[in-house]
Design a protein around this motif. Structure first.
Motif, mmCIF file in Angstrom:
data_model
loop_
_atom_site.group_PDB
_atom_site.id
_atom_site.type_symbol
_atom_site.label_atom_id
_atom_site.label_comp_id
_atom_site.label_asym_id
_atom_site.label_seq_id
_atom_site.Cartn_x
_atom_site.Cartn_y
_atom_site.Cartn_z
ATOM 1 N N PHE A 36 0.846 4.863 -9.736
ATOM 2 C CA PHE A 36 1.452 5.864 -8.403
ATOM 3 C C PHE A 36 2.153 5.332 -7.131
ATOM 4 O O PHE A 36 1.393 4.567 -5.706
ATOM 5 N N ARG A 37 2.989 4.945 -5.969
ATOM 6 C CA ARG A 37 3.466 4.362 -4.498
ATOM 7 C C ARG A 37 4.097 5.493 -4.273
ATOM 8 O O ARG A 37 4.607 5.280 -2.893
ATOM 9 N N GLY A 38 4.123 6.689 -3.916
ATOM 10 C CA GLY A 38 3.824 8.037 -3.660
ATOM 11 C C GLY A 38 3.707 8.055 -2.048
ATOM 12 O O GLY A 38 3.904 8.542 -0.837
ATOM 13 N N TYR A 39 2.424 7.380 -1.568
ATOM 14 C CA TYR A 39 2.573 7.385 -0.018
ATOM 15 C C TYR A 39 3.322 6.154 0.564
ATOM 16 O O TYR A 39 2.722 6.686 2.416
ATOM 17 N N PHE A 40 3.936 5.312 0.052
ATOM 18 C CA PHE A 40 5.203 4.148 1.075
ATOM 19 C C PHE A 40 6.493 5.082 1.360
ATOM 20 O O PHE A 40 6.906 5.449 0.409
ATOM 21 N N PRO A 41 6.101 4.943 2.703
ATOM 22 C CA PRO A 41 8.046 5.581 2.539
ATOM 23 C C PRO A 41 9.105 5.508 2.607
ATOM 24 O O PRO A 41 9.967 6.562 1.633
ATOM 25 N N LYS A 42 9.066 3.770 2.056
ATOM 26 C CA LYS A 42 10.217 4.128 0.998
ATOM 27 C C LYS A 42 10.116 3.737 -0.061
ATOM 28 O O LYS A 42 11.323 3.474 -0.793
ATOM 29 N N HIS A 43 9.360 4.236 -1.050
ATOM 30 C CA HIS A 43 9.551 4.370 -2.058
ATOM 31 C C HIS A 43 8.690 6.291 -2.296
ATOM 32 O O HIS A 43 8.878 6.691 -3.693
#
Length: 457
Positions: free
Chosen positions: A362-369
């Protein structure tokens, strides 16, 4: 300090031999070979002779040189050195698509030791020293037995015996140092620990009751993965004897190699496994000492005020209502082949290892992802995760940041994945005397100032 996300770019030495489908699943492998360059004709179409086989080099063939971002040429090739070639075979002719000049000779290859169990108390040790495969059989092995090895880097190993998974929560930890995504960069890691007083000049644990957290992706890409794993295992034992702890959190690359997805292993290991005659995933399988140890680790842990998870703890995972022990047990039970099973990528509850909303991906914490991973989690969703596990911060690796620090201006989220292949960029997160710091390889500390306290915050 707010980290900016950057792309994780593999060094030029890493050339993928598998393609990835749009679903993210590993596809059919491209034919390839790694061997010694024995001869080359430079006129086109040229013939390259590698390990007694001829490969046709055409104007379309790409040459890459290890460690260089610039295109290579036939003039860079040296007879006697290792090369890696991807090719297509038609009518008995092997046409080279990509030739990678590794810049090393077989005699420079070191790996191991690998201990592969052949019975309840018997095992074969396999070590590569100066390019030569050394095997030895051992009988009567039991917990605590120390075996000398031919390796100059790992001169001895201790048999672990029955390995009990660690508990998932360590709320009383008051000194915590966390790093992530070491990717086989053993020397940089040991220098970092030495600079921060965790080990002495001999590499032995000196940090007393401190807790060292390795937040996943210790394997793949780098050239000293085996030696790094043995170093960590030794430190883990020494830490316990001193009242401290080493926490090894599994990441997606650990689960990948245990499942047989070997796209990102250093080319050196393809050469080694060819010579040994045992696949890389089997060297890290349930019949190997390192494989048994890897399978004992957690994927999510509470250590002090932190929830450590390699990629991220998604709101979708939170809504399943699982406690940490349930998550870790489910993942440990599923480690191993096959890689990328379709059903596991569809149902998060039964597919925690491979699902995009699972803790390894999961990468959802990062705005670009965020958009590609279900959208940016709301403040309420983050608060729910923190409250469920009684922590103040979620700490993640997996997504490379320019520096250790807050993610998306949120003090609840901390990113720590930096580029360990560059010693000048090695950094970690430190909790000491109730304060948070970013620390570098020399032990210098920079306080992490909450985003609300930053100018303009």
């Amino acid at each position: 300090m707010i980290p900016r996300v950057r792309e994780k770019i593999a060094p030029i030495l890493i050339v993928l031999s598998l393609f990835v489908t749009s679903s993210g699943q590993a596809g059919t492998p491209e034919s390839e070979a790694i061997g010694v360059l024995q001869g080359i004709s430079r006129d086109l179409p040229a013939i390259w002779r590698i390990d007694d086989r001829n490969y046709v080099f055409t104007p379309e063939t790409t040459i890459r040189v290890a460690g260089s971002s610039s295109p290579g040429s036939a003039a860079d090739a040296r007879v006697g050195q290792l090369v890696r070639v991807s090719y297509e075979e038609r009518d008995g002719v092997r046409r080279a698509g990509t030739i990678q000049l590794m810049g090393i000779t077989p005699a420079s290859i070191q790996d191991g030791p690998h201990l592969v169990w052949t019975g309840a108390d018997s095992a074969t040790m396999i070590t590569i020293v100066d390019g030569q495969v050394i095997r030895s059989a051992h009988e009567g092995l039991m917990e605590g037995v120390v075996i000398p090895t031919p390796s100059r880097t790992v001169p001895e190993i201790r048999i672990a015996g029955t390995i009990t998974p660690p508990r998932s929560s360590w709320p009383d930890a008051v000194r915590v140092l966390a790093v992530s995504d070491l990717e086989g960069n053993r020397q940089t890691f040991l220098d970092f620990l030495r600079g921060n007083g965790v080990v002495d000049d001999s590499g032995s644990w000196t940090w007393g009751d401190g807790h060292l957290v390795l937040n996943g992706d210790i394997v793949d890409r780098g050239a000293e993965v085996t030696e790094l794993l043995w170093s960590i295992r030794r430190l883990a034992s020494e830490a316990i004897e001193s009242g401290g702890r080493v926490h090894y959190i599994l990441g997606n690359h650990e689960s990948m190699i245990m499942a047989g997805d070997l796209r990102y292993i250093h080319p050196k290991y393809r050469f080694c496994t060819d010579r040994i005659g045992i696949s890389y995933d089997r060297l890290h399988g349930p019949e190997s000492e390192l494989g048994r140890w890897l399978r004992s680790h957690n994927s999510v842990e509470r250590v002090g005020p932190f929830l450590f998870v390699h990629a991220g703890y998604s709101p979708q995972l939170d809504r399943l209502g699982l406690d940490l022990e349930q998550i870790n047990h489910a993942i440990r039970s599923g480690l191993g082949p096959p890689a990328w099973p379709a059903e596991a990528r569809e149902d998060l509850r039964t597919g925690l290892i491979w699902h995009s909303q699972g803790p390894h991906w999961f990468r959802g914490y990062f705005p670009k992802h965020a958009e590609d991973w279900g959208g940016r989690p709301t403040d309420a969703e983050i608060t729910s995760i923190l409250d469920r596990h009684e922590v103040r911060h979620v700490v993640v690796g997996h997504t490379v940041v320019d520096d250790v620090g807050w993610i998306d201006d949120r003090s609840e989220l901390i990113g720590i994945d930096v580029a360990w292949r560059d010693p000048s960029e090695a950094a970690g997160l430190l909790l000491d005397e109730g304060r948070l710091f970013r620390v570098d390889a020399g032990g210098s500390r920079s306080p992490l100032i909450p985003p609300t306290a930053l100018p303009g915050g």
